[in-house]
Design a protein around this motif. Structure first.
Motif, PDB file in Angstrom:
ATOM      1  N   PHE A 171     142.595  51.942  21.666  1.00 13.09           N
ATOM      2  CA  PHE A 171     142.714  51.194  22.919  1.00 13.09           C
ATOM      3  C   PHE A 171     141.331  50.760  23.364  1.00 13.09           C
ATOM      4  CE2 PHE A 171     143.444  51.894  27.737  1.00 13.09           C
ATOM      5  CZ  PHE A 171     143.787  50.580  27.940  1.00 13.09           C
ATOM      6  N   SER A 172     141.253  49.521  23.840  1.00 13.50           N
ATOM      7  CA  SER A 172     139.970  49.070  24.369  1.00 13.50           C
ATOM      8  C   SER A 172     140.157  48.320  25.678  1.00 13.50           C
ATOM      9  CB  SER A 172     139.241  48.167  23.363  1.00 13.50           C
ATOM     10  OG  SER A 172     139.875  46.909  23.249  1.00 13.50           O
ATOM     11  N   THR A 173     139.213  48.528  26.552  1.00 14.39           N
ATOM     12  CA  THR A 173     139.097  47.779  27.799  1.00 14.39           C
ATOM     13  C   THR A 173     137.659  47.283  27.856  1.00 14.39           C
ATOM     14  OG1 THR A 173     138.558  49.844  28.952  1.00 14.39           O
ATOM     15  CG2 THR A 173     140.867  49.110  29.029  1.00 14.39           C
ATOM     16  N   LYS A 174     137.362  46.460  28.834  1.00 12.14           N
ATOM     17  CA  LYS A 174     136.002  45.919  28.943  1.00 12.14           C
ATOM     18  C   LYS A 174     135.428  46.170  30.334  1.00 12.14           C
ATOM     19  CE  LYS A 174     135.658  43.839  24.858  1.00 12.14           C
ATOM     20  NZ  LYS A 174     136.983  44.082  24.313  1.00 12.14           N
ATOM     21  N   ALA A 175     134.107  46.115  30.397  1.00 13.85           N
ATOM     22  CA  ALA A 175     133.383  46.211  31.663  1.00 13.85           C
ATOM     23  C   ALA A 175     132.148  45.323  31.553  1.00 13.85           C
ATOM     24  CB  ALA A 175     132.994  47.656  31.962  1.00 13.85           C
ATOM     25  N   LEU A 176     131.437  45.167  32.650  1.00 15.91           N
ATOM     26  CA  LEU A 176     130.256  44.304  32.691  1.00 15.91           C
ATOM     27  C   LEU A 176     128.980  45.130  32.546  1.00 15.91           C
ATOM     28  CD1 LEU A 176     129.351  41.258  33.386  1.00 15.91           C
ATOM     29  CD2 LEU A 176     128.734  42.257  35.605  1.00 15.91           C
ATOM     30  N   TYR A 177     128.191  44.828  31.526  1.00 11.65           N
ATOM     31  CA  TYR A 177     126.868  45.433  31.348  1.00 11.65           C
ATOM     32  C   TYR A 177     125.829  44.499  31.962  1.00 11.65           C
ATOM     33  CZ  TYR A 177     128.896  48.540  27.758  1.00 11.65           C
ATOM     34  OH  TYR A 177     129.644  49.473  27.080  1.00 11.65           O
ATOM     35  N   TRP A 178     124.861  45.067  32.678  1.00 11.79           N
ATOM     36  CA  TRP A 178     123.805  44.210  33.229  1.00 11.79           C
ATOM     37  C   TRP A 178     122.429  44.839  33.021  1.00 11.79           C
ATOM     38  CZ3 TRP A 178     126.144  47.666  36.548  1.00 11.79           C
ATOM     39  CH2 TRP A 178     125.341  48.292  37.501  1.00 11.79           C
ATOM     40  N   ASN A 179     121.442  43.978  32.867  1.00 11.90           N
ATOM     41  CA  ASN A 179     120.051  44.367  32.651  1.00 11.90           C
ATOM     42  C   ASN A 179     119.365  44.468  34.014  1.00 11.90           C
ATOM     43  OD1 ASN A 179     117.164  44.122  32.288  1.00 11.90           O
ATOM     44  ND2 ASN A 179     117.534  43.464  30.177  1.00 11.90           N
ATOM     45  N   LYS A 180     119.056  45.684  34.414  1.00  8.05           N
ATOM     46  CA  LYS A 180     118.494  45.912  35.753  1.00  8.05           C
ATOM     47  C   LYS A 180     117.092  45.316  35.904  1.00  8.05           C
ATOM     48  CE  LYS A 180     121.148  50.122  36.706  1.00  8.05           C
ATOM     49  NZ  LYS A 180     121.095  51.542  37.136  1.00  8.05           N
ATOM     50  N   ASP A 181     116.310  45.339  34.831  1.00  8.01           N
ATOM     51  CA  ASP A 181     114.954  44.796  34.914  1.00  8.01           C
ATOM     52  C   ASP A 181     114.972  43.284  35.112  1.00  8.01           C
ATOM     53  OD1 ASP A 181     113.774  47.270  34.672  1.00  8.01           O
ATOM     54  OD2 ASP A 181     113.537  47.140  32.488  1.00  8.01           O
ATOM     55  N   LEU A 182     115.906  42.593  34.441  1.00 12.13           N
ATOM     56  CA  LEU A 182     116.009  41.143  34.634  1.00 12.13           C
ATOM     57  C   LEU A 182     116.511  40.820  36.040  1.00 12.13           C
ATOM     58  CD1 LEU A 182     117.396  39.897  31.192  1.00 12.13           C
ATOM     59  CD2 LEU A 182     115.179  39.354  32.217  1.00 12.13           C
ATOM     60  N   MET A 212     123.638  39.619  31.229  1.00  9.05           N
ATOM     61  CA  MET A 212     124.936  40.263  31.434  1.00  9.05           C
ATOM     62  C   MET A 212     125.878  39.939  30.279  1.00  9.05           C
ATOM     63  SD  MET A 212     125.594  39.634  35.539  1.00  9.05           S
ATOM     64  CE  MET A 212     124.896  37.973  35.644  1.00  9.05           C
ATOM     65  N   ILE A 213     126.632  40.940  29.847  1.00  9.09           N
ATOM     66  CA  ILE A 213     127.678  40.723  28.851  1.00  9.09           C
ATOM     67  C   ILE A 213     128.901  41.553  29.235  1.00  9.09           C
ATOM     68  CG2 ILE A 213     126.136  40.208  26.916  1.00  9.09           C
ATOM     69  CD1 ILE A 213     126.628  43.109  25.920  1.00  9.09           C
ATOM     70  N   GLU A 214     130.059  41.146  28.713  1.00  9.68           N
ATOM     71  CA  GLU A 214     131.289  41.920  28.894  1.00  9.68           C
ATOM     72  C   GLU A 214     131.630  42.550  27.554  1.00  9.68           C
ATOM     73  OE1 GLU A 214     134.245  39.334  30.580  1.00  9.68           O
ATOM     74  OE2 GLU A 214     133.009  38.885  32.340  1.00  9.68           O
ATOM     75  N   GLN A 215     131.655  43.889  27.533  1.00 15.13           N
ATOM     76  CA  GLN A 215     131.854  44.578  26.262  1.00 15.13           C
ATOM     77  C   GLN A 215     132.627  45.874  26.481  1.00 15.13           C
ATOM     78  OE1 GLN A 215     132.033  44.841  23.245  1.00 15.13           O
ATOM     79  NE2 GLN A 215     130.484  43.732  22.069  1.00 15.13           N
ATOM     80  N   GLY A 216     132.982  46.503  25.344  1.00 15.21           N
ATOM     81  CA  GLY A 216     133.765  47.725  25.385  1.00 15.21           C
ATOM     82  C   GLY A 216     132.900  48.963  25.550  1.00 15.21           C
ATOM     83  N   PRO A 217     133.534  50.127  25.688  1.00 14.77           N
ATOM     84  CA  PRO A 217     132.789  51.371  25.958  1.00 14.77           C
ATOM     85  C   PRO A 217     131.903  51.818  24.808  1.00 14.77           C
ATOM     86  CG  PRO A 217     135.125  51.825  25.572  1.00 14.77           C
ATOM     87  CD  PRO A 217     134.993  50.341  25.689  1.00 14.77           C
ATOM     88  N   TRP A 218     132.227  51.395  23.576  1.00 16.08           N
ATOM     89  CA  TRP A 218     131.414  51.803  22.422  1.00 16.08           C
ATOM     90  C   TRP A 218     129.989  51.266  22.502  1.00 16.08           C
ATOM     91  CZ3 TRP A 218     135.923  48.978  22.305  1.00 16.08           C
ATOM     92  CH2 TRP A 218     135.779  47.584  22.147  1.00 16.08           C
ATOM     93  N   VAL A 219     129.791  50.181  23.264  1.00 14.53           N
ATOM     94  CA  VAL A 219     128.452  49.590  23.383  1.00 14.53           C
ATOM     95  C   VAL A 219     127.519  50.508  24.182  1.00 14.53           C
ATOM     96  CG1 VAL A 219     127.177  47.615  24.360  1.00 14.53           C
ATOM     97  CG2 VAL A 219     129.241  47.234  23.020  1.00 14.53           C
ATOM     98  N   ARG A 220     128.083  51.396  24.977  1.00  9.42           N
ATOM     99  CA  ARG A 220     127.252  52.319  25.767  1.00  9.42           C
ATOM    100  C   ARG A 220     126.277  53.099  24.888  1.00  9.42           C
ATOM    101  NH1 ARG A 220     130.848  55.422  26.091  1.00  9.42           N
ATOM    102  NH2 ARG A 220     129.981  57.096  27.360  1.00  9.42           N
TER     103      ARG A 220
END
Length: 402
Positions: free
Chosen positions: A133-144, A254-262
């Protein structure tokens, strides 16, 4: 004389044991990937011990060839007993009379998160057992964010904020504000469906009516196309996983990706992860709910045992072990999930969207459906068509693929 009788008995016992072993029914199984899933070796041995007379033989097939091989074997009349398939293929496999239903009890259905069972259900029956099962969330670069004068701890919560922040980042830092997926690849459709389900949209309703050209979805496609102006150059060259290296190299904010990217994010990157931004019609956090399943193929003579094996491999205890090992979103709210989120809060956004999420739509010709959706997205991203025209065209096309 006694020794001779004992010797003869021993030989007879050995022969009968060998005959019984030779008579064992082999339950064949195909798993997609590079290696046997973590834990499956032990789970299978346990199942074999509980089911004397049956042995399991697993073949590992690479992702690129896996689905085609499974289907080819079944169509040729030499089906594998059990196979790992994308749930999107279940309707087509069923309509081709290649698989059998794997009914769930009410208790089994209730054990999953909302809408999960819908990913394997049509015509009132379940046609596979969810296994990934996969869901997505938003990753963001805090420094940018900080470099662009934005609050690094506050990600966008709406589409408007997403666009505005991405625009600010691109203008102030020269870096693409958002990673947009538009390649001729299956996850271009998936990424667009995240926008559908974060704006209270659907593609097909419970009665089988196509709802793709709804106002909510026209709005979603309009915003998807609008993001082109604040994204990386040439989004039609990028699929979802090709944007992760850009994020790691701070080339998109910013990208939208799954939990495995963590666990794949550059360790030197200062990043955060939050829920997907919401459209104007959203009723709450949302996401596309994608599952893969174990499907039981027709014509082996041991379909009931294959179904039992599928449910054994994916029972709550075994499944959660598999999910933790592979970094997948849990299928069920088992006790360990709360503990997992407490230990690592970055899991929370991937669970929050489930309640208002929606399943990947099941179509008889899923590839044709997928291609129609990709063409629709690309025509808007490349500004060759207006969103309302592109979505009406796609809605008409996919009517033939139900």
């Amino acid at each position: 004389m006694t020794r001779t009788l004992i010797g003869a008995a021993a030989v007879a016992l050995l022969a009968s044991t060998q005959l019984a072993a030779a008579a064992d029914t082999t339950v064949t199984m195909i798993q997609c990937g590079d290696t046997l899933a973590e834990g499956y070796d032990g789970f299978i041995k346990e199942w074999e011990a509980k089911n004397p007379g049956y042995k399991v033989s697993v073949e590992i097939v690479g992702w690129a060839q896996c689905q085609d091989k499974i289907t080819t074997l079944a169509a040729a009349g030499t089906p594998v007993g059990l196979a790992y398939v994308g749930s999107r293929t279940l309707k087509q496999l069923s309509e081709s009379d290649l698989i059998v239903p794997v009914p769930m009890t009410d208790e089994e259905k209730a054990s999953y998160y909302p809408h999960i069972v819908s990913t394997v259900t049509f015509d009132g029956q379940q046609w596979g057992v969810p296994v990934a099962f996969s869901t997505k969330a938003l990753y963001w670069n805090k420094d940018l964010f900080k470099k662009a004068g934005l609050d690094p701890e506050t990600p966008p919560k709406t589409w408007q904020e997403l666009y505005d922040m991405a625009k600010t980042i691109k203008e102030k830092t020269g870096t693409a504000g958002y990673g947009l997926t538009a390649k001729t690849f299956d996850n271009t459709m998936h990424q667009f469906l995240h926008w559908v389900y974060t704006n209270n949209g659907t593609v097909i309703d419970d009665e089988g009516k196509i709802t793709l050209d709804s106002p909510q979805n026209v709005e979603a496609l309009t915003w998807y196309g609008k993001m082109t102006d604040v994204s990386e150059e040439g989004p039609t060259a990028y699929e979802q996983d090709e944007l992760t290296p850009l994020f790691n190299d701070a080339k998109v904010a910013m990208i939208e990706q799954g939990p495995w990217v963590r666990v794949r994010v550059n360790k030197d990157l200062n990043w955060g992860v939050g829920p997907l931004p919401l459209g104007p019609q959203a009723k709450g956090p949302g996401t596309l709910l994608i599952t893969d399943s174990l499907a039981v193929f027709k014509g082996t003579g041991y379909e009931d045992k294959a179904a039992d094996l599928a449910k054994w491999l994916t029972n709550p205890e075994h499944q959660f072990f598999y999910e933790k090992t592979h970094g997948l979103t849990p299928l069920r709210p088992v006790p360990g999930v709360e503990e997992m989120v407490k230990a690592d809060p970055t899991w929370k956004p991937f669970l929050d969207g489930i309640s208002n999420g929606g399943p990947e739509p099941l179509f008889t010709d899923y590839k044709a459906f997928q291609n129609a959706m990709i063409d629709m997205v690309q025509s808007v991203v490349t500004k060759q068509a207006k969103p309302e025209d592109a979505i009406k065209k796609a809605a008409t096309e996919i009517e033939d693929y139900k």
